[in-house]
Design a protein around this motif. Sequence first.
Motif, PDB file in Angstrom:
ATOM      1  N   LYS A   9       0.891  -0.988  -0.107  1.00  0.00           N
ATOM      2  CA  LYS A   9       0.127   0.120  -0.025  1.00  0.00           C
ATOM      3  C   LYS A   9       0.895   1.480   0.214  1.00  0.00           C
ATOM      4  N   GLU A  10       1.880   1.278   0.689  1.00  0.00           N
ATOM      5  CA  GLU A  10       2.790   2.318   0.669  1.00  0.00           C
ATOM      6  C   GLU A  10       3.540   2.801  -0.580  1.00  0.00           C
ATOM      7  N   MET A  11       3.961   1.649  -1.239  1.00  0.00           N
ATOM      8  CA  MET A  11       4.604   1.649  -2.439  1.00  0.00           C
ATOM      9  C   MET A  11       3.524   2.201  -3.628  1.00  0.00           C
ATOM     10  N   GLU A  12       2.156   1.770  -3.292  1.00  0.00           N
ATOM     11  CA  GLU A  12       1.325   2.179  -4.114  1.00  0.00           C
ATOM     12  C   GLU A  12       1.119   3.479  -4.086  1.00  0.00           C
ATOM     13  N   ALA A  13       0.968   4.220  -2.801  1.00  0.00           N
ATOM     14  CA  ALA A  13       0.780   5.683  -2.726  1.00  0.00           C
ATOM     15  C   ALA A  13       2.072   6.425  -3.080  1.00  0.00           C
ATOM     16  N   VAL A  14       3.021   5.986  -2.970  1.00  0.00           N
ATOM     17  CA  VAL A  14       4.380   6.591  -3.573  1.00  0.00           C
ATOM     18  C   VAL A  14       4.353   6.683  -5.332  1.00  0.00           C
ATOM     19  N   LYS A  15       3.779   5.557  -5.719  1.00  0.00           N
ATOM     20  CA  LYS A  15       3.749   5.580  -7.302  1.00  0.00           C
ATOM     21  C   LYS A  15       2.511   6.428  -7.533  1.00  0.00           C
ATOM     22  N   LYS A  16       1.631   6.631  -7.047  1.00  0.00           N
ATOM     23  CA  LYS A  16       0.576   7.519  -7.275  1.00  0.00           C
ATOM     24  C   LYS A  16       0.769   9.060  -7.213  1.00  0.00           C
ATOM     25  N   LEU A  17       1.630   9.183  -6.145  1.00  0.00           N
ATOM     26  CA  LEU A  17       2.137  10.562  -5.890  1.00  0.00           C
ATOM     27  C   LEU A  17       3.265  11.001  -7.104  1.00  0.00           C
ATOM     28  N   LEU A  18       3.891  10.135  -7.463  1.00  0.00           N
ATOM     29  CA  LEU A  18       5.016  10.429  -8.686  1.00  0.00           C
ATOM     30  C   LEU A  18       4.226  10.555  -9.886  1.00  0.00           C
ATOM     31  N   GLN A  19       3.406   9.881  -9.992  1.00  0.00           N
ATOM     32  CA  GLN A  19       2.570   9.754 -11.125  1.00  0.00           C
ATOM     33  C   GLN A  19       1.780  11.159 -11.532  1.00  0.00           C
ATOM     34  N   THR A  20       1.635  11.916 -10.549  1.00  0.00           N
ATOM     35  CA  THR A  20       0.898  13.046 -10.726  1.00  0.00           C
ATOM     36  C   THR A  20       1.950  14.431 -10.831  1.00  0.00           C
ATOM     37  N   LYS A  21       3.282  13.990 -10.612  1.00  0.00           N
ATOM     38  CA  LYS A  21       4.380  14.948 -10.666  1.00  0.00           C
ATOM     39  C   LYS A  21       5.350  14.706 -11.894  1.00  0.00           C
ATOM     40  N   LEU A  22       5.239  13.282 -12.409  1.00  0.00           N
ATOM     41  CA  LEU A  22       6.197  12.713 -13.573  1.00  0.00           C
ATOM     42  C   LEU A  22       5.363  12.114 -14.548  1.00  0.00           C
ATOM     43  N   GLU A  23       6.005  12.014 -15.815  1.00  0.00           N
ATOM     44  CA  GLU A  23       5.163  11.027 -16.550  1.00  0.00           C
ATOM     45  C   GLU A  23       6.087   9.808 -16.277  1.00  0.00           C
ATOM     46  N   MET A  24       5.324   8.578 -16.091  1.00  0.00           N
ATOM     47  CA  MET A  24       6.168   7.339 -15.722  1.00  0.00           C
ATOM     48  C   MET A  24       5.172   6.270 -16.182  1.00  0.00           C
ATOM     49  N   SER A  25       5.886   5.142 -16.357  1.00  0.00           N
ATOM     50  CA  SER A  25       5.128   3.944 -16.564  1.00  0.00           C
ATOM     51  C   SER A  25       5.536   2.668 -15.624  1.00  0.00           C
ATOM     52  N   ASP A  26       4.654   1.886 -15.163  1.00  0.00           N
ATOM     53  CA  ASP A  26       5.091   0.732 -14.057  1.00  0.00           C
ATOM     54  C   ASP A  26       5.522  -0.557 -15.128  1.00  0.00           C
ATOM     55  N   LEU A  27       6.641  -0.573 -15.043  1.00  0.00           N
ATOM     56  CA  LEU A  27       7.281  -1.846 -15.838  1.00  0.00           C
ATOM     57  C   LEU A  27       7.331  -3.156 -15.027  1.00  0.00           C
ATOM     58  N   GLY A  28       6.458  -3.268 -14.008  1.00  0.00           N
ATOM     59  CA  GLY A  28       6.245  -4.522 -13.251  1.00  0.00           C
ATOM     60  C   GLY A  28       7.442  -4.864 -12.249  1.00  0.00           C
ATOM     61  N   LEU A  29       7.737  -6.058 -11.887  1.00  0.00           N
ATOM     62  CA  LEU A  29       8.853  -6.668 -11.137  1.00  0.00           C
ATOM     63  C   LEU A  29      10.144  -6.304 -11.639  1.00  0.00           C
ATOM     64  N   LEU A  30      10.975  -5.702 -10.684  1.00  0.00           N
ATOM     65  CA  LEU A  30      12.404  -5.250 -11.052  1.00  0.00           C
ATOM     66  C   LEU A  30      13.321  -6.748 -11.457  1.00  0.00           C
ATOM     67  N   ARG A  31      13.481  -6.613 -12.643  1.00  0.00           N
ATOM     68  CA  ARG A  31      14.500  -7.757 -13.170  1.00  0.00           C
ATOM     69  C   ARG A  31      15.887  -7.233 -13.221  1.00  0.00           C
ATOM     70  N   GLN A  32      16.099  -6.088 -13.673  1.00  0.00           N
ATOM     71  CA  GLN A  32      17.575  -5.623 -13.662  1.00  0.00           C
ATOM     72  C   GLN A  32      17.661  -4.003 -13.631  1.00  0.00           C
ATOM     73  N   PHE A  33      18.706  -3.664 -12.629  1.00  0.00           N
ATOM     74  CA  PHE A  33      18.623  -1.968 -12.644  1.00  0.00           C
ATOM     75  C   PHE A  33      20.095  -1.664 -12.647  1.00  0.00           C
ATOM     76  N   LEU A  34      20.546  -0.865 -13.345  1.00  0.00           N
ATOM     77  CA  LEU A  34      21.896  -0.173 -13.445  1.00  0.00           C
ATOM     78  C   LEU A  34      22.931  -1.306 -13.870  1.00  0.00           C
TER      79      LEU A  34
END
Length: 71
Positions: A9-34
């Motif tokens: 629920k906390e992660m979803e709230a952060v995502k919603k807040l960020l989506q109001t400020k930034l254009e972003m897409s949810d790519l699902g489960l993290l598989r690789q990062f940097l």
Amino acid sequence: MAILANVIKEMEAVKKLLQTKLEMSDLGLLRQFLGIEAIWNRLKLTITLVQQHFVTSLLGTHSMSDAKGVR
């Protein structure tokens, strides 16, 4: 950007807040990062981070692909 949290629920709230400020897409489960691979174990509730590709590339760059590891 990766968003991780212990409570969904906390992660979803952060995502919603960020989506109001930034254009972003949810790519699902993290598989690789940097360049770091994330391996999820849902049974043990763990995430293992692996840099095997980076290490293999680094060894190849320095002509050490046949080097033996230390134990």
